[in-house]
Each structure stands twice: as C-alpha cells, then as structure tokens.
Scaffold this motif. Structure first.
Motif, PDB file in Angstrom:
ATOM      1  N   ILE A  25       0.852  -1.186   0.000  1.00 32.55           N
ATOM      2  CA  ILE A  25       0.000   0.000   0.000  1.00 32.55           C
ATOM      3  C   ILE A  25       0.887   1.235   0.000  1.00 32.55           C
ATOM      4  CG2 ILE A  25      -1.931  -1.090   1.202  1.00 32.55           C
ATOM      5  CD1 ILE A  25      -1.058   0.609   3.671  1.00 32.55           C
ATOM      6  N   THR A  26       0.299   2.317  -0.425  1.00 36.63           N
ATOM      7  CA  THR A  26       0.991   3.598  -0.370  1.00 36.63           C
ATOM      8  C   THR A  26       0.214   4.504   0.564  1.00 36.63           C
ATOM      9  OG1 THR A  26       1.812   3.326  -2.617  1.00 36.63           O
ATOM     10  CG2 THR A  26       1.832   5.557  -1.714  1.00 36.63           C
ATOM     11  N   LEU A  27       0.936   5.070   1.512  1.00 32.47           N
ATOM     12  CA  LEU A  27       0.347   5.999   2.471  1.00 32.47           C
ATOM     13  C   LEU A  27       0.723   7.425   2.088  1.00 32.47           C
ATOM     14  CD1 LEU A  27       1.327   4.215   5.819  1.00 32.47           C
ATOM     15  CD2 LEU A  27      -0.864   4.082   4.620  1.00 32.47           C
ATOM     16  N   SER A  28      -0.204   8.325   2.256  1.00 30.67           N
ATOM     17  CA  SER A  28       0.077   9.752   2.111  1.00 30.67           C
ATOM     18  C   SER A  28       0.475  10.258   3.491  1.00 30.67           C
ATOM     19  CB  SER A  28      -1.177  10.474   1.619  1.00 30.67           C
ATOM     20  OG  SER A  28      -0.948  11.854   1.594  1.00 30.67           O
ATOM     21  N   VAL A  29       1.638  10.888   3.568  1.00 36.21           N
ATOM     22  CA  VAL A  29       2.158  11.388   4.852  1.00 36.21           C
ATOM     23  C   VAL A  29       2.476  12.879   4.676  1.00 36.21           C
ATOM     24  CG1 VAL A  29       3.748  10.935   6.754  1.00 36.21           C
ATOM     25  CG2 VAL A  29       3.240   9.106   5.114  1.00 36.21           C
ATOM     26  N   PRO A  30       1.453  13.733   4.692  1.00 38.30           N
ATOM     27  CA  PRO A  30       1.655  15.147   4.360  1.00 38.30           C
ATOM     28  C   PRO A  30       2.384  15.964   5.424  1.00 38.30           C
ATOM     29  CG  PRO A  30      -0.613  14.768   5.002  1.00 38.30           C
ATOM     30  CD  PRO A  30       0.045  13.423   4.932  1.00 38.30           C
ATOM     31  N   GLY A  31       2.511  15.456   6.634  1.00 40.75           N
ATOM     32  CA  GLY A  31       3.116  16.238   7.709  1.00 40.75           C
ATOM     33  C   GLY A  31       4.630  16.271   7.724  1.00 40.75           C
ATOM     34  N   MET A  32       5.267  15.554   6.812  1.00 41.96           N
ATOM     35  CA  MET A  32       6.734  15.561   6.793  1.00 41.96           C
ATOM     36  C   MET A  32       7.204  16.922   6.287  1.00 41.96           C
ATOM     37  SD  MET A  32       7.774  11.740   5.477  1.00 41.96           S
ATOM     38  CE  MET A  32       6.979  11.838   3.876  1.00 41.96           C
ATOM     39  N   ASN A  33       8.030  17.600   7.106  1.00 44.50           N
ATOM     40  CA  ASN A  33       8.447  18.952   6.726  1.00 44.50           C
ATOM     41  C   ASN A  33       9.954  19.150   6.676  1.00 44.50           C
ATOM     42  OD1 ASN A  33       9.030  18.984   9.421  1.00 44.50           O
ATOM     43  ND2 ASN A  33       7.323  20.292   9.990  1.00 44.50           N
ATOM     44  N   CYS A  34      10.701  18.053   6.776  1.00 43.40           N
ATOM     45  CA  CYS A  34      12.156  18.151   6.637  1.00 43.40           C
ATOM     46  C   CYS A  34      12.691  16.829   6.094  1.00 43.40           C
ATOM     47  CB  CYS A  34      12.807  18.508   7.974  1.00 43.40           C
ATOM     48  SG  CYS A  34      12.881  17.143   9.139  1.00 43.40           S
ATOM     49  N   PRO A  35      13.887  16.855   5.566  1.00 41.24           N
ATOM     50  CA  PRO A  35      14.449  15.633   4.984  1.00 41.24           C
ATOM     51  C   PRO A  35      14.713  14.496   5.985  1.00 41.24           C
ATOM     52  CG  PRO A  35      15.571  17.566   4.107  1.00 41.24           C
ATOM     53  CD  PRO A  35      14.686  18.032   5.239  1.00 41.24           C
ATOM     54  N   VAL A  36      14.700  14.784   7.274  1.00 40.65           N
ATOM     55  CA  VAL A  36      14.933  13.756   8.291  1.00 40.65           C
ATOM     56  C   VAL A  36      13.629  13.038   8.661  1.00 40.65           C
ATOM     57  CG1 VAL A  36      15.804  13.332  10.631  1.00 40.65           C
ATOM     58  CG2 VAL A  36      16.931  15.003   9.163  1.00 40.65           C
ATOM     59  N   CYS A  37      12.485  13.677   8.427  1.00 43.17           N
ATOM     60  CA  CYS A  37      11.179  13.098   8.774  1.00 43.17           C
ATOM     61  C   CYS A  37      10.960  11.692   8.195  1.00 43.17           C
ATOM     62  CB  CYS A  37      10.046  14.013   8.337  1.00 43.17           C
ATOM     63  SG  CYS A  37      10.015  15.602   9.180  1.00 43.17           S
ATOM     64  N   PRO A  38      11.339  11.428   6.945  1.00 40.57           N
ATOM     65  CA  PRO A  38      11.120  10.088   6.400  1.00 40.57           C
ATOM     66  C   PRO A  38      11.808   8.977   7.188  1.00 40.57           C
ATOM     67  CG  PRO A  38      11.549  11.620   4.628  1.00 40.57           C
ATOM     68  CD  PRO A  38      11.821  12.355   5.918  1.00 40.57           C
ATOM     69  N   ILE A  39      12.925   9.294   7.812  1.00 38.82           N
ATOM     70  CA  ILE A  39      13.625   8.283   8.615  1.00 38.82           C
ATOM     71  C   ILE A  39      12.760   7.874   9.800  1.00 38.82           C
ATOM     72  CG2 ILE A  39      15.661   7.837  10.061  1.00 38.82           C
ATOM     73  CD1 ILE A  39      17.163   9.843   8.176  1.00 38.82           C
ATOM     74  N   THR A  40      12.165   8.846  10.461  1.00 37.11           N
ATOM     75  CA  THR A  40      11.295   8.576  11.606  1.00 37.11           C
ATOM     76  C   THR A  40      10.081   7.753  11.176  1.00 37.11           C
ATOM     77  OG1 THR A  40      11.996  10.648  12.621  1.00 37.11           O
ATOM     78  CG2 THR A  40       9.963   9.650  13.463  1.00 37.11           C
ATOM     79  N   VAL A  41       9.475   8.136  10.068  1.00 35.53           N
ATOM     80  CA  VAL A  41       8.292   7.423   9.560  1.00 35.53           C
ATOM     81  C   VAL A  41       8.670   5.992   9.182  1.00 35.53           C
ATOM     82  CG1 VAL A  41       6.568   7.355   7.712  1.00 35.53           C
ATOM     83  CG2 VAL A  41       7.154   9.538   8.802  1.00 35.53           C
ATOM     84  N   ARG A  42       9.768   5.810   8.472  1.00 40.22           N
ATOM     85  CA  ARG A  42      10.201   4.469   8.053  1.00 40.22           C
ATOM     86  C   ARG A  42      10.462   3.572   9.252  1.00 40.22           C
ATOM     87  NH1 ARG A  42      15.012   2.403   7.917  1.00 40.22           N
ATOM     88  NH2 ARG A  42      16.076   4.410   7.901  1.00 40.22           N
ATOM     89  N   LYS A  43      11.166   4.090  10.248  1.00 41.45           N
ATOM     90  CA  LYS A  43      11.467   3.285  11.438  1.00 41.45           C
ATOM     91  C   LYS A  43      10.196   2.888  12.178  1.00 41.45           C
ATOM     92  CE  LYS A  43      16.186   4.775  12.279  1.00 41.45           C
ATOM     93  NZ  LYS A  43      17.127   5.389  13.222  1.00 41.45           N
ATOM     94  N   ALA A  44       9.231   3.807  12.247  1.00 38.55           N
ATOM     95  CA  ALA A  44       7.961   3.494  12.916  1.00 38.55           C
ATOM     96  C   ALA A  44       7.225   2.379  12.170  1.00 38.55           C
ATOM     97  CB  ALA A  44       7.087   4.743  13.007  1.00 38.55           C
ATOM     98  N   LEU A  45       7.210   2.454  10.848  1.00 39.04           N
ATOM     99  CA  LEU A  45       6.531   1.432  10.058  1.00 39.04           C
ATOM    100  C   LEU A  45       7.235   0.084  10.156  1.00 39.04           C
ATOM    101  CD1 LEU A  45       5.702   3.593   6.929  1.00 39.04           C
ATOM    102  CD2 LEU A  45       4.034   2.583   8.509  1.00 39.04           C
ATOM    103  N   GLU A  46       8.551   0.097  10.151  1.00 38.87           N
ATOM    104  CA  GLU A  46       9.313  -1.151  10.223  1.00 38.87           C
ATOM    105  C   GLU A  46       9.144  -1.865  11.559  1.00 38.87           C
ATOM    106  OE1 GLU A  46      13.238   0.186   9.170  1.00 38.87           O
ATOM    107  OE2 GLU A  46      12.895  -0.213   7.030  1.00 38.87           O
ATOM    108  N   LYS A  47       8.743  -1.158  12.597  1.00 38.47           N
ATOM    109  CA  LYS A  47       8.526  -1.776  13.909  1.00 38.47           C
ATOM    110  C   LYS A  47       7.195  -2.510  14.006  1.00 38.47           C
ATOM    111  CE  LYS A  47      11.408   1.359  16.582  1.00 38.47           C
ATOM    112  NZ  LYS A  47      11.439   2.404  17.615  1.00 38.47           N
ATOM    113  N   VAL A  48       6.300  -2.277  13.057  1.00 37.31           N
ATOM    114  CA  VAL A  48       4.997  -2.948  13.072  1.00 37.31           C
ATOM    115  C   VAL A  48       5.192  -4.410  12.666  1.00 37.31           C
ATOM    116  CG1 VAL A  48       2.678  -3.009  12.074  1.00 37.31           C
ATOM    117  CG2 VAL A  48       3.793  -0.806  12.522  1.00 37.31           C
ATOM    118  N   ASP A  49       4.694  -5.332  13.487  1.00 39.97           N
ATOM    119  CA  ASP A  49       4.789  -6.756  13.161  1.00 39.97           C
ATOM    120  C   ASP A  49       4.153  -7.020  11.806  1.00 39.97           C
ATOM    121  OD1 ASP A  49       6.055  -7.414  15.513  1.00 39.97           O
ATOM    122  OD2 ASP A  49       4.228  -8.033  16.541  1.00 39.97           O
TER     123      ASP A  49
END
Length: 92
Positions: A25-49
C-alpha cells in the motif's frame, strides 16, 4: 478401524495451512516537513509486526509499505505513523 481412518482424513482436511498474502500500500504522509522526517516514519513502520519493507519518499510525501496481511492491517500502519507525529492515510 474405519472410524479412525475417517477421523484422520477429516483432521488432515481441517489443518490445511492458510498462506499469508503480502500486500503493498501507499500511504500519504503530508506532515513531513524536513528531509529527516522520512527516517522517523520508516522506522515506525518497520517496527509494526508483519511489515516486510517500508520506503518513504519526502518529495512525494508518501510511504510504500509491503506487509503480511495475516499479521497486520492498514490501520496499524497508519496508527504507527500517527504515534510518531505524522498522521497518514491510505492513497487510493
């Protein structure tokens, strides 16, 4: 003896494994406002079983996630991004 044979045949029919299905699936993540934000989002998603991979793109404000739909659901994925401060929705 016939009853035992029938019982074993029925039991073997009931234990057929259910194969997991990988979904993407593709998620829309409009709140990312800096180039570091994707790292936080990716790590959060990768922690989901059940998540096999997550790729987050800052330019398109999106995350593409491959996951096992027998282990997790899209609601868990959107909740994971929300929990780290980046609410998301499923793109059609």
């Amino acid at each position: 003896m016939k009853h035992l044979f029938l019982t074993l045949m029925l039991a073997s029919q009931l234990t057929v494994p259910v194969w997991a299905t990988e979904r993407s699936i593709t998620l829309s993540v409009p709140g990312m406002n800096c180039p570091v934000c994707p790292i936080t989002v990716r790590k959060a998603l990768e922690k989901v079983d059940g998540v096999k991979s997550a790729e987050v793109d800052y330019d398109s404000m999106s995350a593409t996630v491959i996951f096992d739909d027998q282990v997790t659901a899209t609601e868990a994925l959107t909740k994971a991004t929300e929990n780290v401060g980046y609410p998301s929705t499923v793109r059609p």
